[in-house]
Every structure is written in structure tokens, then in C-alpha cells.
Design a protein around this motif. Structure first.
Motif, PDB file in Angstrom:
ATOM      1  N   GLN A 142       0.833  -1.187   0.000  1.00  0.00           N
ATOM      2  CA  GLN A 142       0.000   0.000   0.000  1.00  0.00           C
ATOM      3  C   GLN A 142       0.876   1.249   0.000  1.00  0.00           C
ATOM      4  O   GLN A 142       1.888   1.324   0.696  1.00  0.00           O
ATOM      5  CB  GLN A 142      -0.878   0.023   1.255  1.00  0.00           C
ATOM      6  CG  GLN A 142      -1.965  -1.022   1.281  1.00  0.00           C
ATOM      7  CD  GLN A 142      -3.148  -0.617   0.433  1.00  0.00           C
ATOM      8  OE1 GLN A 142      -3.108  -0.744  -0.782  1.00  0.00           O
ATOM      9  NE2 GLN A 142      -4.207  -0.156   1.063  1.00  0.00           N
ATOM     10  N   THR A 143       0.502   2.248  -0.755  1.00  0.00           N
ATOM     11  CA  THR A 143       1.165   3.548  -0.705  1.00  0.00           C
ATOM     12  C   THR A 143       0.336   4.479   0.178  1.00  0.00           C
ATOM     13  O   THR A 143      -0.811   4.175   0.529  1.00  0.00           O
ATOM     14  CB  THR A 143       1.291   4.153  -2.114  1.00  0.00           C
ATOM     15  OG1 THR A 143      -0.023   4.435  -2.615  1.00  0.00           O
ATOM     16  CG2 THR A 143       2.009   3.200  -3.050  1.00  0.00           C
ATOM     17  N   ALA A 144       0.913   5.617   0.510  1.00  0.00           N
ATOM     18  CA  ALA A 144       0.214   6.566   1.377  1.00  0.00           C
ATOM     19  C   ALA A 144      -1.108   7.007   0.759  1.00  0.00           C
ATOM     20  O   ALA A 144      -2.112   7.176   1.469  1.00  0.00           O
ATOM     21  CB  ALA A 144       1.104   7.776   1.653  1.00  0.00           C
ATOM     22  N   THR A 145      -1.136   7.178  -0.546  1.00  0.00           N
ATOM     23  CA  THR A 145      -2.364   7.655  -1.198  1.00  0.00           C
ATOM     24  C   THR A 145      -3.456   6.596  -1.230  1.00  0.00           C
ATOM     25  O   THR A 145      -4.616   6.915  -1.484  1.00  0.00           O
ATOM     26  CB  THR A 145      -2.057   8.117  -2.639  1.00  0.00           C
ATOM     27  OG1 THR A 145      -1.405   7.050  -3.343  1.00  0.00           O
ATOM     28  CG2 THR A 145      -1.148   9.336  -2.636  1.00  0.00           C
ATOM     29  N   ASP A 146      -3.101   5.320  -0.992  1.00  0.00           N
ATOM     30  CA  ASP A 146      -4.107   4.260  -0.965  1.00  0.00           C
ATOM     31  C   ASP A 146      -4.906   4.257   0.335  1.00  0.00           C
ATOM     32  O   ASP A 146      -5.972   3.649   0.416  1.00  0.00           O
ATOM     33  CB  ASP A 146      -3.438   2.887  -1.105  1.00  0.00           C
ATOM     34  CG  ASP A 146      -2.773   2.706  -2.461  1.00  0.00           C
ATOM     35  OD1 ASP A 146      -3.300   3.256  -3.441  1.00  0.00           O
ATOM     36  OD2 ASP A 146      -1.734   2.028  -2.520  1.00  0.00           O
ATOM     37  N   ALA A 165      -4.862   9.291   4.092  1.00  0.00           N
ATOM     38  CA  ALA A 165      -3.897   9.904   3.174  1.00  0.00           C
ATOM     39  C   ALA A 165      -3.729  11.405   3.424  1.00  0.00           C
ATOM     40  O   ALA A 165      -2.612  11.920   3.414  1.00  0.00           O
ATOM     41  CB  ALA A 165      -4.320   9.650   1.732  1.00  0.00           C
ATOM     42  N   ALA A 166      -4.836  12.103   3.649  1.00  0.00           N
ATOM     43  CA  ALA A 166      -4.747  13.560   3.835  1.00  0.00           C
ATOM     44  C   ALA A 166      -3.961  13.910   5.097  1.00  0.00           C
ATOM     45  O   ALA A 166      -3.163  14.849   5.113  1.00  0.00           O
ATOM     46  CB  ALA A 166      -6.149  14.160   3.895  1.00  0.00           C
ATOM     47  N   ALA A 181      -0.275  13.286   4.538  1.00  0.00           N
ATOM     48  CA  ALA A 181       0.312  14.345   3.715  1.00  0.00           C
ATOM     49  C   ALA A 181       0.572  15.598   4.541  1.00  0.00           C
ATOM     50  O   ALA A 181       1.586  16.290   4.353  1.00  0.00           O
ATOM     51  CB  ALA A 181      -0.613  14.658   2.541  1.00  0.00           C
ATOM     52  N   GLN A 208       3.673  14.911   6.584  1.00  0.00           N
ATOM     53  CA  GLN A 208       4.854  14.799   5.739  1.00  0.00           C
ATOM     54  C   GLN A 208       5.280  16.149   5.186  1.00  0.00           C
ATOM     55  O   GLN A 208       6.454  16.357   4.879  1.00  0.00           O
ATOM     56  CB  GLN A 208       4.566  13.834   4.587  1.00  0.00           C
ATOM     57  CG  GLN A 208       5.799  13.129   4.063  1.00  0.00           C
ATOM     58  CD  GLN A 208       5.432  11.917   3.222  1.00  0.00           C
ATOM     59  OE1 GLN A 208       4.257  11.598   3.049  1.00  0.00           O
ATOM     60  NE2 GLN A 208       6.428  11.238   2.705  1.00  0.00           N
ATOM     61  N   SER A 209       4.355  17.078   5.071  1.00  0.00           N
ATOM     62  CA  SER A 209       4.676  18.387   4.496  1.00  0.00           C
ATOM     63  C   SER A 209       5.324  19.334   5.497  1.00  0.00           C
ATOM     64  O   SER A 209       5.778  20.411   5.120  1.00  0.00           O
ATOM     65  CB  SER A 209       3.391  19.037   3.950  1.00  0.00           C
ATOM     66  OG  SER A 209       2.499  19.347   5.018  1.00  0.00           O
TER      67      SER A 209
END
Length: 477
Positions: free
Chosen positions: A87-91, A95-96, A99, A102-103
Motif C-alpha cells: 500500500q502507498t500513502a495515497t491508498d 492519506a490527507a 500528507a 509529511q509536508s
């Protein structure tokens, strides 16, 4: 170490073993490069034949999941293919939120050992050469003996009584803080103290007022908790109290050595801040991060010592006086939030490690800390003076030092336009670490310049490093 494999019954033994090993490799439980037990040993552990294990190893080797090394054994192939797409973060449903975290920028992240430059002007770091290794070693050995005599239970979330008593005595003597041992909670650095206070005071949408420019990690922490951070400008007297907005629940300040500019908050401004906090029903965090090092004028007491209403939480750290790697700090809590912060501390990490707590308690009570501070004060005073001389001398066409009387960093503001990113990049090429001031401004107009730390650079390295900076400035005009 035994490999965790479970064999059920006596049917399909090879298939059971194959599927479990394949799943362990695919999930990462058996990491790339991990060595598997010899086939004879694994067969004995599982109660199956060695041939079954050998055949399974052979199948997985053929598939590229294992690799045999002659004379050494069988290993998980470092290039083993993934059995399924991860799984990726966007999956993910979160996810929001991922992000958002992470930002967050990292403007004060220290370099690693491998990336440290020859000449480092980074703020908030100390020279390892100043650390009293022999005294600390004796205190650590005493701490190990004490731990060996203990019951083996968890310790108290507020910290060891011996350390809280030592801290109370030290900050009363050095900073005029009014507190009892029971008012103190020991934390993993000042950053955890800020986190704990914010957890119990703030809710999503709460207003936090803090200095602008100011300490970016605190701002990011409050924003990550969902708070609305109100940027309050500063002048030569400190935070502009008249611009603290209505509805503010938490006020974060650095009154003894404003971060990053360096000026102290004046007594009238401190009185006004306490009055405004009382009017708002707000808690004040006083971050007194490095004011034990003072070079000019009369010592100023802490803001907490002026507080008669229980509004100020005094936060301190030993990262600046000893070593950042120790991760020991503390908060002096007013009665109103004391119980809630202790619950938050217990839920967060139960308690801070007791080994460094015991060592630090002895280090303070034996007088080693005050001796170390006095020794460092002399060293830092000399470094500060030399940097000020250079800023007033051959670096004066470009920079102007902000007057500061405490700590071990200063701000140098640009007097003429200087391409700070280019200066930093060219300086890195000649092993000089320079750091910008603009990352600490949020809404206030940026005042370009450098934050110059003098805790980590050796005294004899200052002139060679600043010679290189001067030459670069002449080169880039």
C-alpha cells in the motif's frame, strides 16, 4: 534464534513450510539478507524430516526468494521479488493526514555525523569537547548501581524524586524559579514538554499566540494538533502584547533570550503579558532554553518568578547545557494543569528513562552542573566576543549583529542585499555550515540574515571559518 514457523498436523508438511516461509519473506518479517536456520536444525525444531526442509529451501531458491552461500548457509535474497504490491500513502483512508504531517518542514534538523562540516555555526548544539566525560561516567556508574537495586517496576511518570529535587534547587538558584519538587515533571527534552502541555490545553481550532519570528518546531507542533497559530510580532522589548488576539488559549514565548533574534523581554512587557494572559484565561509557556549563559548586565529572573496567579508553565532543557543526545528536559507546572499533564505523560511514554535521570540527579547534586556551566560560560563568552568583533569589523559591510546578552547563538541581519541561499551553498563547499534566519518568520516581514550558533564551533576555528565567509561575500558582491 528460532525461526517462528507453526506446523499443524502431519499433512502437506512441505506445503505448510513453503507457504509460511514465502509469506514471511514477502511481508518483510524475514528481512533481506537474513540467515535461515540450517536445514537439520529447523527440521529438529519442527519435528519434520530434513529432506522436507531441504526441498522447501531448494524451491524458494529456484524462485529467487532465497540464496545459498557456500560454506555460510541459506539467506533471504536481497533482491527477492515482492509477492504483492505494498500500500502507498495515497491508498490509505488517512492519506490527507499523512500528507499534512509529511509536508511539515524541518528547519532546525541537525546534520548527521557523516554530513557535519568542518566549521559548524548551527544553533542549539554544543561542542562535545566541553562535555565533562569523566564526571558523567562516574554519575552513570552510580546510576547503574541504583537501577540494579531497584524492584524492576516502572518508575513514576513525573520523574525520579531525586532528580526533581535537584532540578528544583538548581533553577531556584540560577533562574529564580519558585517551585516545589512536586511541581516538576521530567520530560524527554523540552519538545516533549511542549507536546504534553499542548495536548491538555488545546483542542482543534484553539488559538495559540506565539512570537514571530519564533521557534518553528513549536509552531509546527501546535499546528499539527489542529490549533490556529496567531503570529504576534516582536520589537526590542519582546512580544507585542497588545496584538495577542482575543480567544487565545495558549501563549508561547522565549522572554529571556528571544528566539531567534536574541533580545530579552523588558520588565514592563512581562507585566503586561501576565495581565493579558489573566484576562484571557490563557496558559503561558515560558521556554527558557539557554538563558543560563549570560554575558552582560544584571541577571533577569524568569517570567515564572513574577507570576502570582498560576499562569506560567516554565520549560527548561539540559540539551543546551550538557548534550542534545541526552534528551532530558522538564516543565514546572502550575496547579491548574499539573494533574492533566501527568496523565498525558503516563499515556505517552509511561516515564522517561531512569538511567540518565539517576545520573543527572547525582551530576547536579554533586555540583558538577554548576561547575560545567561556569566553565562553558567562559568559553562561550570568548567565542561570542570574537564573532561580534568580526561582525563589527571586516563583515560589517554585509551584516549587523542584533544585541544579545545571553545564550549561545546570535542573529546577524543583512545590511545590504545578500543572496543567503547562494552564500550558504558556497560556504558548504568550503566546509562552513551557515544557517538562514528567514525560516523562523511566518507572517511578519522577513528580515534576511543568519542565525550564528557558537556552541558547536571551536574557538580557534572561528576566524578561519569567517575568513572563508568574508571571501565568499566579496566574491558574490
Amino acid at each position: 534464534m528460532e525461526l517462528h514457523v507453526v506446523i499443524n498436523g502431519r499433512k502437506d508438511l512441505a506445503e505448510q513450510l513453503y507457504q509460511q516461509l514465502r509469506e514471511a519473506i514477502g511481508s518483510g518479517r524475514l528481512a533481506a539478507g537474513a540467515q535461515l536456520p540450517p536445514s537439520r536444525l529447523l527440521a529438529e525444531q519442527l519435528g519434520i524430516s530434513r529432506k522436507t526442509v531441504s526441498d522447501t529451501y531448494a524451491t524458494l531458491t529456484y524462485e529467487g526468494l532465497l540464496i545459498g552461500k557456500t560454506g555460510r548457509g541459506t539467506f533471504v535474497n536481497a533482491r527477492a521479488p515482492q509477492s504483492e504490491r505494498l500500500q502507498t500513502a495515497t491508498d490509505l483512508a488517512c492519506a490527507a493526514n499523512l500528507a499534512k504531517w509529511q509536508s511539515l518542514p524541518s528547519p532546525m534538523r541537525h546534520p548527521t555525523r557523516d554530513s557535519t562540516l568542518r566549521y559548524e555555526f548551527i544553533g542549539g548544539a554544543t561542542s562535545r569537547n566541553q562535555f565533562p566525560q569523566d564526571e558523567w561516567r562516574r554519575c552513570t556508574q552510580d546510576a547503574l548501581r541504583r537501577i540494579a537495586q531497584n524492584s524492576g517496576f516502572y518508575s513514576q511518570p513525573e520523574g525520579l524524586p531525586a532528580l526533581r529535587s535537584a532540578i528544583a534547587g538548581h533553577i531556584a538558584f540560577s533562574r529564580g524559579v519558585k517551585c516545589r519538587d512536586s511541581d516538576i515533571v521530567v520530560t524527554n527534552g523540552a519538545q516533549q514538554a511542549l507536546d504534553l502541555i499542548a495536548r491538555v490545553v488545546l483542542e482543534s481550532g484553539s488559538v495559540v499566540a506565539m512570537e514571530d519570528p519564533g521557534y518553528s518546531p513549536a509552531r509546527q507542533l501546535f499546528m499539527a494538533m489542529g490549533a490556529n497559530v496567531a503570529s504576534v510580532p516582536v520589537d526590542e522589548h519582546g512580544i507585542r502584547v497588545d496584538q495577542i488576539p482575543d480567544g487565545t488559549r495558549l501563549i508561547y514565548v522565549t522572554p529571556s533570550h528571544q528566539f531567534p533574534l536574541g533580545m530579552p523581554m523588558s520588565p514592563p512587557r512581562r507585566e503586561a503579558l501576565l495581565a493579558r494572559a489573566f484576562e484571557l484565561g490563557a496558559i503561558i509557556i515560558e521556554d527558557d532554553y539557554d538563558s543560563e549563559f549570560r554575558y552582560e548586565g544584571r541577571p533577569t529572573d524568569s517570567l515564572q518568578s513574577m507570576d502570582t496567579r498560576g499562569l506560567v508553565t516554565y520549560v527548561g532543557t539540559f540539551s543546551k547545557t550538557l548534550l542534545p543526545e541526552l534528551r532530558l528536559g522538564y516543565a514546572v507546572l502550575p496547579p491548574a494543569i499539573h494533574g492533566a499533564v501527568l496523565k498525558a505523560k503516563q499515556l505517552t511514554d509511561q516515564h522517561s528513562s531512569t538511567l540518565p535521570q539517576w545520573a543527572l540527579a547525582k551530576f547536579i547534586s554533586e555540583g558538577y552542573l554548576l561547575k560545567h556551566i561556569r566553565r562553558c560560560h567562559t568559553v562561550y563568552a570568548g567565542r561570542r566576543e570574537r564573532i561580534l568583533q568580526r561582525l563589527a569589523g571586516d563583515l560589517s559591510p554585509w551584516f549587523d549583529a542584533v544585541p544579545t546578552v545571553a545564550g549561545f547563538h546570535m542573529a546577524a541581519l543583512c545590511k545590504v542585499p545578500v543572496n543567503i541561499p547562494l552564500l550558504m551553498e558556497l560556504a558548504r563547499q568550503v566546509e562552513v555550515g551557515l544557517y538562514p534566519l528567514d525560516v523562523f518568520f511566518h507572517d511578519a516581514p522577513v528580515r534576511p540574515g543568519l542565525i550564528i550558533g557558537f556552541g558547536a564551533i571551536e574557538t580557534l576555528d572561528i576566524d578561519p571559518a569567517l575568513d572563508k565567509v568574508r571571501d565568499i561575500l566579496q566574491q558574490i558582491g
